[in-house]
Scaffold this active site. Sequence first.
Site, PDB file in Angstrom:
ATOM      1  N   GLU A   1     -10.283 -33.250  40.587  1.00 31.87           N
ATOM      2  CA  GLU A   1     -10.720 -34.549  40.096  1.00 31.87           C
ATOM      3  C   GLU A   1      -9.491 -35.308  39.582  1.00 31.87           C
ATOM      4  OE1 GLU A   1     -12.215 -36.998  36.812  1.00 31.87           O
ATOM      5  OE2 GLU A   1     -12.570 -34.905  36.295  1.00 31.87           O
TER       6      GLU A   1
ATOM      7  N   ARG B   1     -17.952 -39.871  39.960  1.00 27.74           N
ATOM      8  CA  ARG B   1     -16.492 -39.810  39.756  1.00 27.74           C
ATOM      9  C   ARG B   1     -15.713 -40.544  40.850  1.00 27.74           C
ATOM     10  NH1 ARG B   1     -18.038 -37.872  35.485  1.00 27.74           N
ATOM     11  NH2 ARG B   1     -16.846 -36.393  34.244  1.00 27.74           N
TER      12      ARG B   1
ATOM     13  N   SER C   1     -11.582 -32.433  32.885  1.00 28.89           N
ATOM     14  CA  SER C   1     -12.103 -31.651  34.030  1.00 28.89           C
ATOM     15  C   SER C   1     -11.072 -31.687  35.146  1.00 28.89           C
ATOM     16  CB  SER C   1     -13.382 -32.283  34.573  1.00 28.89           C
ATOM     17  OG  SER C   1     -14.392 -32.240  33.617  1.00 28.89           O
TER      18      SER C   1
HETATM   19  N1  EPU Z   1     -20.179 -23.411  32.602  1.00 27.20           N
HETATM   20  C1  EPU Z   1     -19.723 -22.142  32.798  1.00 27.20           C
HETATM   21  N2  EPU Z   1     -18.566 -21.772  32.173  1.00 27.20           N
HETATM   22  C2  EPU Z   1     -17.885 -22.610  31.368  1.00 27.20           C
HETATM   23  C3  EPU Z   1     -18.363 -23.901  31.161  1.00 27.20           C
HETATM   24  C4  EPU Z   1     -19.513 -24.308  31.809  1.00 27.20           C
HETATM   25  O1  EPU Z   1     -20.318 -21.357  33.525  1.00 27.20           O
HETATM   26  O2  EPU Z   1     -16.826 -22.186  30.870  1.00 27.20           O
HETATM   27  C5  EPU Z   1     -21.386 -23.841  33.349  1.00 27.20           C
HETATM   28  C6  EPU Z   1     -22.646 -23.781  32.537  1.00 27.20           C
HETATM   29  O3  EPU Z   1     -23.664 -23.298  33.373  1.00 27.20           O
HETATM   30  C7  EPU Z   1     -22.937 -25.228  32.226  1.00 27.20           C
HETATM   31  C8  EPU Z   1     -22.366 -25.930  33.446  1.00 27.20           C
HETATM   32  O4  EPU Z   1     -21.225 -25.163  33.791  1.00 27.20           O
HETATM   33  O5  EPU Z   1     -24.295 -25.451  32.102  1.00 27.20           O
HETATM   34  C9  EPU Z   1     -21.959 -27.373  33.180  1.00 27.20           C
HETATM   35  O6  EPU Z   1     -20.979 -27.408  32.139  1.00 27.20           O
HETATM   36  P1  EPU Z   1     -20.820 -28.702  31.215  1.00 27.20           P
HETATM   37  O7  EPU Z   1     -22.129 -29.074  30.686  1.00 27.20           O
HETATM   38  O8  EPU Z   1     -19.722 -28.498  30.250  1.00 27.20           O
HETATM   39  O9  EPU Z   1     -20.429 -29.856  32.262  1.00 27.20           O
HETATM   40  P2  EPU Z   1     -19.443 -29.903  33.504  1.00 27.20           P
HETATM   41  O10 EPU Z   1     -20.270 -30.169  34.715  1.00 27.20           O
HETATM   42  O11 EPU Z   1     -18.569 -28.702  33.564  1.00 27.20           O
HETATM   43  C10 EPU Z   1     -19.141 -32.488  33.366  1.00 27.20           C
HETATM   44  C11 EPU Z   1     -18.004 -33.444  33.412  1.00 27.20           C
HETATM   45  C12 EPU Z   1     -17.291 -33.527  32.068  1.00 27.20           C
HETATM   46  C13 EPU Z   1     -18.314 -33.941  31.015  1.00 27.20           C
HETATM   47  C14 EPU Z   1     -19.430 -32.889  31.002  1.00 27.20           C
HETATM   48  C15 EPU Z   1     -20.524 -33.239  30.015  1.00 27.20           C
HETATM   49  C16 EPU Z   1     -17.243 -33.386  35.752  1.00 27.20           C
HETATM   50  C17 EPU Z   1     -16.163 -32.984  36.705  1.00 27.20           C
HETATM   51  N3  EPU Z   1     -17.064 -33.050  34.463  1.00 27.20           N
HETATM   52  O12 EPU Z   1     -18.576 -31.197  33.159  1.00 27.20           O
HETATM   53  O13 EPU Z   1     -16.301 -34.532  32.145  1.00 27.20           O
HETATM   54  O14 EPU Z   1     -17.719 -34.035  29.735  1.00 27.20           O
HETATM   55  O15 EPU Z   1     -20.033 -32.822  32.330  1.00 27.20           O
HETATM   56  O16 EPU Z   1     -21.324 -34.240  30.530  1.00 27.20           O
HETATM   57  O17 EPU Z   1     -18.230 -33.985  36.165  1.00 27.20           O
HETATM   58  C18 EPU Z   1     -13.993 -34.980  32.545  1.00 27.20           C
HETATM   59  O18 EPU Z   1     -14.333 -35.601  33.541  1.00 27.20           O
HETATM   60  O19 EPU Z   1     -12.766 -34.873  32.221  1.00 27.20           O
HETATM   61  C19 EPU Z   1     -14.995 -34.299  31.744  1.00 27.20           C
HETATM   62  C20 EPU Z   1     -14.666 -33.525  30.723  1.00 27.20           C
END
Ligand code: EPU
Length: 332
Positions: A328, A162, A232
């Site tokens: 972010e 990012r 995010s």
């Molecule tokens: N989780 C929770 N609660 C929630 C949602 C998620 O505990 O309400 C935990 C779960 O353990 C899950 C982990 O968080 O396994 C990761 O969640 P997710 O797979 O949705 O990914 P993220 O790390 O929260 C990142 C990106 C997103 C992207 C997703 C999918 C960043 C800051 N965000 O989110 O990007 O869509 O991975 O690859 O790296 C964006 O940048 O605007 C964005 C949406």
Amino acid sequence: MNIQYNIELKPYNSFRTKAIAKLFAQPATVNELQTIISTYKTEQKLVVGGGCNLFFTKDFDGLIIHPQLFEINVIDENEQTVTLEVGASEDWDEFVEYCVSNNYAGLENLSFIPGTVGASPVQNIGAYGAEVKDTIVSVHTVDIETSQTKTFLNEECDFSYRNSLFKQTQRYVITSVVFRLKKAFTYTEKYADLNRELANVTQPTLQQVREAVIKVRQQKLPNHLELPNAGSFFKNPILTSDEKDKLITLLPEAPLYAVGNDSFKTSAAYLIDSAGCKGMRVDNVGVYDKHALIIVNYGTESGAEIKQFMNEIRDTVFYEFGVILEPEVWIF
Ligand code: EPU
């Protein structure tokens, strides 16, 4: 050169916060952009593409540049790859759709991300195990200080999670991005959510991957046109191994991924969720109830209110788990 004065920025940010820009320009060519920059040398400047990753807490006492640089050109092609130069103002997801429908592989995991092509290198957008940096050949820009054009090869962009040179310095207006995509495609499993969606498809096509990504995103992420948000809100924190050990004592199930020597990435969503903030709401701002990493605007026009809410979330997570969350989203 068309300059406007005292323009309301609410339509230009996906959180829909109100703020007035002293000066506002929409250059339609690189030349026009250069003229605007050299004419308004001393003004503070900010480039706004889709406005999907920023919001305003106060009026902007300077020049907002909202480029109108469109065009997709094939600049090189062979049996294995195609190289495309894409105008910065092209809609990101329309470009991904164009690639998928032409069978150009590499961007399908990045389907349905709001914003423009020009914004994609700035924070090196990523999703479902893919990052845009892996398809970028070069980035064409205009230097805000000298108004000269400057091209950065991929290795000069300082890409990381990012982050990029363009985010660190904010000195360059991106005018177009050159991508190299592959003509052959085999799906490789990179991310649980997506694998689950494609479990019953033997050899997913680009179109099927795109559809799966869109489905997963629609289930978890709010559409900013219906419920204003900026995706995010926080970055996933990177911890040292001491910090990681402390976190495990408090949250034994916290997701952790090694990302280099003595560095571990954890999940901001997991921390916010575990701190009990998912679905929390104060007046017109809240944490989305289907994904803890998204802050949503239920009806305020005040960016300051969103910032205050953000600080409450940061304080709670720090108090509970000792981890500092960094936004972010850009806050002005
Ligand atoms: N989780 C929770 N609660 C929630 C949602 C998620 O505990 O309400 C935990 C779960 O353990 C899950 C982990 O968080 O396994 C990761 O969640 P997710 O797979 O949705 O990914 P993220 O790390 O929260 C990142 C990106 C997103 C992207 C997703 C999918 C960043 C800051 N965000 O989110 O990007 O869509 O991975 O690859 O790296 C964006 O940048 O605007 C964005 C949406």
